[in-house]
Design a protein around this motif. Sequence first.
Motif, PDB file in Angstrom:
ATOM      1  N   ILE A   1      45.464  55.017  39.450  1.00  0.00           N
ATOM      2  CA  ILE A   1      45.174  53.586  39.349  1.00  0.00           C
ATOM      3  C   ILE A   1      46.293  52.923  38.563  1.00  0.00           C
ATOM      4  CG2 ILE A   1      43.558  51.886  38.403  1.00  0.00           C
ATOM      5  CD1 ILE A   1      41.340  54.008  38.771  1.00  0.00           C
ATOM      6  N   ASP A   2      46.901  51.897  39.129  1.00  0.00           N
ATOM      7  CA  ASP A   2      47.964  51.183  38.412  1.00  0.00           C
ATOM      8  C   ASP A   2      47.395  50.320  37.306  1.00  0.00           C
ATOM      9  OD1 ASP A   2      49.941  52.254  40.044  1.00  0.00           O
ATOM     10  OD2 ASP A   2      49.836  50.605  41.483  1.00  0.00           O
ATOM     11  N   ASP A   3      46.317  49.606  37.625  1.00  0.00           N
ATOM     12  CA  ASP A   3      45.769  48.673  36.645  1.00  0.00           C
ATOM     13  C   ASP A   3      44.316  48.367  36.978  1.00  0.00           C
ATOM     14  OD1 ASP A   3      45.981  46.734  34.436  1.00  0.00           O
ATOM     15  OD2 ASP A   3      45.721  45.242  36.013  1.00  0.00           O
ATOM     16  N   LEU A   4      43.495  48.382  35.952  1.00  0.00           N
ATOM     17  CA  LEU A   4      42.104  47.956  36.057  1.00  0.00           C
ATOM     18  C   LEU A   4      41.945  46.793  35.094  1.00  0.00           C
ATOM     19  CD1 LEU A   4      39.290  48.567  37.291  1.00  0.00           C
ATOM     20  CD2 LEU A   4      38.855  50.025  35.304  1.00  0.00           C
ATOM     21  N   SER A   5      41.526  45.639  35.592  1.00  0.00           N
ATOM     22  CA  SER A   5      41.502  44.442  34.758  1.00  0.00           C
ATOM     23  C   SER A   5      40.282  43.589  35.089  1.00  0.00           C
ATOM     24  CB  SER A   5      42.783  43.630  34.964  1.00  0.00           C
ATOM     25  OG  SER A   5      42.892  43.201  36.315  1.00  0.00           O
ATOM     26  N   TRP A   6      40.167  42.464  34.397  1.00  0.00           N
ATOM     27  CA  TRP A   6      39.063  41.547  34.643  1.00  0.00           C
ATOM     28  C   TRP A   6      39.545  40.125  34.468  1.00  0.00           C
ATOM     29  CZ3 TRP A   6      37.415  38.181  30.808  1.00  0.00           C
ATOM     30  CH2 TRP A   6      37.850  38.469  29.515  1.00  0.00           C
ATOM     31  N   ILE A   7      38.821  39.202  35.079  1.00  0.00           N
ATOM     32  CA  ILE A   7      39.115  37.788  34.921  1.00  0.00           C
ATOM     33  C   ILE A   7      37.806  37.018  35.016  1.00  0.00           C
ATOM     34  CG2 ILE A   7      39.565  37.499  37.402  1.00  0.00           C
ATOM     35  CD1 ILE A   7      41.616  35.349  36.660  1.00  0.00           C
ATOM     36  N   GLN A   8      37.665  36.020  34.154  1.00  0.00           N
ATOM     37  CA  GLN A   8      36.520  35.123  34.238  1.00  0.00           C
ATOM     38  C   GLN A   8      36.980  33.853  34.951  1.00  0.00           C
ATOM     39  OE1 GLN A   8      34.819  33.762  30.519  1.00  0.00           O
ATOM     40  NE2 GLN A   8      32.827  33.317  31.458  1.00  0.00           N
ATOM     41  N   LYS A   9      36.446  33.619  36.139  1.00  0.00           N
ATOM     42  CA  LYS A   9      36.910  32.503  36.957  1.00  0.00           C
ATOM     43  C   LYS A   9      36.125  31.232  36.632  1.00  0.00           C
ATOM     44  CE  LYS A   9      38.633  35.352  40.743  1.00  0.00           C
ATOM     45  NZ  LYS A   9      38.680  35.560  42.213  1.00  0.00           N
ATOM     46  N   ASP A  10      36.416  30.178  37.383  1.00  0.00           N
ATOM     47  CA  ASP A  10      35.807  28.878  37.107  1.00  0.00           C
ATOM     48  C   ASP A  10      34.294  28.893  37.256  1.00  0.00           C
ATOM     49  OD1 ASP A  10      38.287  27.834  36.593  1.00  0.00           O
ATOM     50  OD2 ASP A  10      38.578  26.997  38.600  1.00  0.00           O
ATOM     51  N   ASP A  11      33.763  29.817  38.069  1.00  0.00           N
ATOM     52  CA  ASP A  11      32.304  29.917  38.198  1.00  0.00           C
ATOM     53  C   ASP A  11      31.678  30.659  37.027  1.00  0.00           C
ATOM     54  OD1 ASP A  11      33.103  32.506  38.681  1.00  0.00           O
ATOM     55  OD2 ASP A  11      32.383  32.571  40.754  1.00  0.00           O
ATOM     56  N   ASN A  12      32.522  31.080  36.072  1.00  0.00           N
ATOM     57  CA  ASN A  12      32.119  31.786  34.847  1.00  0.00           C
ATOM     58  C   ASN A  12      31.697  33.230  35.088  1.00  0.00           C
ATOM     59  OD1 ASN A  12      32.643  29.898  32.799  1.00  0.00           O
ATOM     60  ND2 ASN A  12      30.760  28.779  33.276  1.00  0.00           N
ATOM     61  N   ASN A  13      31.649  33.678  36.339  1.00  0.00           N
ATOM     62  CA  ASN A  13      31.412  35.094  36.598  1.00  0.00           C
ATOM     63  C   ASN A  13      32.628  35.900  36.162  1.00  0.00           C
ATOM     64  OD1 ASN A  13      28.964  34.438  37.795  1.00  0.00           O
ATOM     65  ND2 ASN A  13      29.835  34.347  39.852  1.00  0.00           N
ATOM     66  N   VAL A  14      32.400  37.178  35.845  1.00  0.00           N
ATOM     67  CA  VAL A  14      33.496  38.085  35.485  1.00  0.00           C
ATOM     68  C   VAL A  14      33.785  38.995  36.679  1.00  0.00           C
ATOM     69  CG1 VAL A  14      34.163  40.036  34.030  1.00  0.00           C
ATOM     70  CG2 VAL A  14      33.091  38.011  33.012  1.00  0.00           C
ATOM     71  N   TYR A  15      35.029  39.007  37.123  1.00  0.00           N
ATOM     72  CA  TYR A  15      35.461  39.791  38.278  1.00  0.00           C
ATOM     73  C   TYR A  15      36.253  41.004  37.787  1.00  0.00           C
ATOM     74  CZ  TYR A  15      34.180  35.757  41.117  1.00  0.00           C
ATOM     75  OH  TYR A  15      33.487  34.738  41.729  1.00  0.00           O
ATOM     76  N   ILE A  16      35.859  42.195  38.240  1.00  0.00           N
ATOM     77  CA  ILE A  16      36.581  43.424  37.913  1.00  0.00           C
ATOM     78  C   ILE A  16      37.563  43.697  39.043  1.00  0.00           C
ATOM     79  CG2 ILE A  16      36.390  45.850  37.323  1.00  0.00           C
ATOM     80  CD1 ILE A  16      35.022  43.961  35.318  1.00  0.00           C
ATOM     81  N   LEU A  17      38.861  43.786  38.705  1.00  0.00           N
ATOM     82  CA  LEU A  17      39.931  43.909  39.692  1.00  0.00           C
ATOM     83  C   LEU A  17      40.654  45.232  39.542  1.00  0.00           C
ATOM     84  CD1 LEU A  17      41.489  40.353  39.146  1.00  0.00           C
ATOM     85  CD2 LEU A  17      39.687  40.987  40.758  1.00  0.00           C
ATOM     86  N   ILE A  18      41.114  45.792  40.673  1.00  0.00           N
ATOM     87  CA  ILE A  18      41.875  47.037  40.636  1.00  0.00           C
ATOM     88  C   ILE A  18      43.168  46.887  41.434  1.00  0.00           C
ATOM     89  CG2 ILE A  18      40.806  48.114  42.687  1.00  0.00           C
ATOM     90  CD1 ILE A  18      40.780  50.749  40.977  1.00  0.00           C
ATOM     91  N   ASN A  19      44.216  47.531  40.917  1.00  0.00           N
ATOM     92  CA  ASN A  19      45.502  47.597  41.595  1.00  0.00           C
ATOM     93  C   ASN A  19      45.938  49.050  41.688  1.00  0.00           C
ATOM     94  OD1 ASN A  19      46.792  44.650  41.817  1.00  0.00           O
ATOM     95  ND2 ASN A  19      45.653  44.772  39.898  1.00  0.00           N
ATOM     96  N   THR A  20      46.452  49.425  42.850  1.00  0.00           N
ATOM     97  CA  THR A  20      46.964  50.782  43.031  1.00  0.00           C
ATOM     98  C   THR A  20      47.988  50.774  44.153  1.00  0.00           C
ATOM     99  OG1 THR A  20      46.333  53.107  43.327  1.00  0.00           O
ATOM    100  CG2 THR A  20      45.216  51.497  44.717  1.00  0.00           C
ATOM    101  N   HIS A  21      48.784  51.827  44.228  1.00  0.00           N
ATOM    102  CA  HIS A  21      49.730  51.951  45.346  1.00  0.00           C
ATOM    103  C   HIS A  21      50.157  53.400  45.476  1.00  0.00           C
ATOM    104  CE1 HIS A  21      52.833  52.275  42.248  1.00  0.00           C
ATOM    105  NE2 HIS A  21      53.726  52.567  43.206  1.00  0.00           N
ATOM    106  N   ASP A  22      50.649  53.742  46.641  1.00  0.00           N
ATOM    107  CA  ASP A  22      51.202  55.067  46.903  1.00  0.00           C
ATOM    108  C   ASP A  22      52.664  54.896  47.301  1.00  0.00           C
ATOM    109  OD1 ASP A  22      51.932  57.583  47.656  1.00  0.00           O
ATOM    110  OD2 ASP A  22      50.322  57.881  49.110  1.00  0.00           O
ATOM    111  N   PRO A  23      53.597  55.265  46.427  1.00  0.00           N
ATOM    112  CA  PRO A  23      55.031  55.093  46.756  1.00  0.00           C
ATOM    113  C   PRO A  23      55.466  55.930  47.948  1.00  0.00           C
ATOM    114  CG  PRO A  23      54.754  56.383  44.746  1.00  0.00           C
ATOM    115  CD  PRO A  23      53.411  55.849  45.094  1.00  0.00           C
TER     116      PRO A  23
END
Length: 386
Positions: free
Chosen positions: A143-165
């Motif tokens: 996993i490259d990055d596991l993060s979160w963001i609270q958007k304008d609807d005030n919900n919290v979104y859990i986001l993931i980034n990954t890649h295979d070189p």
Amino acid sequence: MPAAFGWHNPAMKAMKIGPVQLLIIFVACCFTGCIKPYEPPILAEGNKYLVVEGYLTSGSPTTILLSRTSGLSNKEEIRAEAAAVVTVESQSGTTYTLQETTGGEYTAELDLNTQEHYRLNIKTLDGKNYLSDYVPYKNTPPIDDLSWIQKDDNNVYILINTHDPQNSTWYYKWDYEETWEWRASLSPFVDYVNGEFVPRTTFPPQRCWGNEKSKDILTASSVRYGTDIIKDHVLTIVPWHSWKITTKYSILVKQYALSKEAYEYFQQVKRNSEELGSLFDPQPVELAGNIYYVDAPNEPVVGFFGAGSVHEQRIFIDNLELRNWDYNWECVTRKVPVDSFEYYFGQGRLAPFSYNPLDTTAQGLYNLHCIDCSLRANPVKPDFWE
């Protein structure tokens, strides 16, 4: 933590039937009006076909969960397939045996040759033998990055980034486990014993931890992008005001590499369980996995066996990092006069909170979880908790 595909839960006997049990072979599309509802014969007959959930991995525990399907009209709890003999076989002839830990859950920590192909061999208590196809061991990128963001609807979104070189994965699956700290908002001063208020010498737990595992099928493919990158993929959403982030929240995500066939299988399961419901929705189809009953290959078996490495990552979210979360505690106290003490406190209608001997009134609570967090969560602190 066991690495298992699907709706995994060691306490299967306590679970209610979910989409993987009801929508695994065929799904009944019932039309309204004068159209007669259609009930597929397989589910209407209540056949109990084998359900196999699991992912073979090396270096961390492999867990295989076995259960049985139920008909659409059957409201019974999931029936675990206990007392089976579950082995993993390499194409070169090496055999590994998994041990049953709880009913229907079979586990082992295996040291595998990642260049090999493996299959699953299941012998049930009633003498039936089930085999999977041989599958290659797939290397899962980290996993490259596991993060979160609270958007304008005030919900919290859990986001993931990954890649295979190496551009060799293309198909991904995830599951996760949420843990959150829950604190009782009030601490009681008194108890009501034999018709009298007495100072408390012991107090109910004030700090506890809730826990929940993912239930949805979480997959994604990078094929359409032409390069093997998954960017800002939403794994789950914690809704605004949820009790999960009243203090602190954590999520542990596990990532698996899938074959194209496994990805298509899980996509079909997801479509069957989420997108049916009207005349214009996709029609139900039979789910073709890679596991079969040896003596009757045409008998449905639910599940897709895969093998590969697993990567995981954990993040924490503190309530202080959020804006306007405002969970509704519903912990309002009620004033009780002396002539109602026995009615409210003696008969357990209210939990005693405080007592004022000067005006002979007391304060009580309807919601016991406001003073005892163990009514909603576990008072044992997890080892990983920060």
